[in-house]
Write a protein that holds these residues in place. Sequence first.
Motif, PDB file in Angstrom:
ATOM      1  N   GLU A 146     -10.156 -30.050 -47.684  1.00 48.02           N
ATOM      2  CA  GLU A 146      -9.057 -30.669 -46.946  1.00 48.02           C
ATOM      3  C   GLU A 146      -8.008 -29.638 -46.550  1.00 48.02           C
ATOM      4  O   GLU A 146      -7.419 -29.710 -45.474  1.00 48.02           O
ATOM      5  N   ARG A 147      -7.768 -28.688 -47.454  1.00 45.67           N
ATOM      6  CA  ARG A 147      -6.835 -27.603 -47.146  1.00 45.67           C
ATOM      7  C   ARG A 147      -7.123 -26.428 -48.059  1.00 45.67           C
ATOM      8  O   ARG A 147      -7.860 -26.536 -49.042  1.00 45.67           O
ATOM      9  N   THR A 148      -6.530 -25.295 -47.742  1.00 46.85           N
ATOM     10  CA  THR A 148      -6.653 -24.116 -48.592  1.00 46.85           C
ATOM     11  C   THR A 148      -5.876 -24.328 -49.886  1.00 46.85           C
ATOM     12  O   THR A 148      -4.788 -24.906 -49.883  1.00 46.85           O
TER      13      THR A 148
END
Length: 371
Positions: A333-335
């Motif tokens: 979903e994100r870093t």
Amino acid sequence: MMQAAAPAALQPLAGVIADAVQGASEGGDLWEQVRPQCEDYLRKVRCGSGTLAHAVEWELVKLQARIRPEPDTAWPPLFCDKHVHIGSLIHLWRGVARETEDRLAGQGIGTFLDIGPWGGFNFVVNEDGYTRMKFARLTLGIGSLASTPLEEHGGPFFDTFMPLYKERLAQEGLVVPEEWQYKNPRRDASGRLLEISKIYYFPWHTYDNRAFVKVRLSREFETYEEIMVWDFLELLARLHYTTDWATYRQETKDVDVRFDLQDFISLSHIMEGVYQRTDKEERLLQEIKEAFRGAIRERPVLYEYLDKVVKAKWVENLYWAVVGIVLGIRKFERTVSFGPEIQTSPLPPQLLIPVKRHMQAYHDRIGALRS
């Protein structure tokens, strides 16, 4: 804790929780006793990466483990031809820890000691409660309060604990000489000593074939599960961020690859309350456990299983399971900044709660096994 962290409007809940805990029945789940009174409110109050509800539940889970009565049962001999009965081992450790607490209190040193086994032998147990393999390394992890005195050469805890421990081991048939060494000091950024181990190396110990008895004390973490979770997160991050496995092979000794794989298998067990292995991973787990009875020492076998673990995306799956429970986000979903967001100090309670509940239930189950 609640009164310090919660807004003024929520502070009366501290008294409600204290009353509920005091009136809880023996053996009842303390968190379940107070969940209705506080969950609706405390879930709305952020605390680190989680909520105040997570923080309160974690404190109650620790308290539950602390006050639960020791089973009133006859314990089997600790050793049977160097196979270890895990239930008897934990019972022995708890007894020595409680006596150590009492003696330290007599010296004006108040602390709590939370104990447990560190190592893969703990997770390969026969139906009689004894480890399937003879022990080579016997490592005790101990969490304690931050105020516990600790020095480069031990201090009051080791001065008190070690004679009691060696006496109990001798009563069980394992006589350990006096040639112990202090090893592996761990400090914070200010230089304060957080952890140290005292180790006896058996005469046949080598770097490739490690054999020792170790007592590992932390005053950074109050529970032994926190010690294991910290170790697991360090290993998980290192493996997850390894992108060039060919270079890893070239730069890492075979024995260290073997111990990386062994530690990954061992420590992944503690995450069973967080992550359910796929069928493929479960089959691979059983194959690797069997290989560790001897075949894994052959280089082609070792790297065959390392390749299988990598290709199965087992490391990646565990990584995102941990990230998901701590941050509440989905895979990719994100870093993620693993150190600042996951491997924090203190560790996220929403990760520790299922780990401690799982390990406690596991040790209760295998501790009850008899021949």
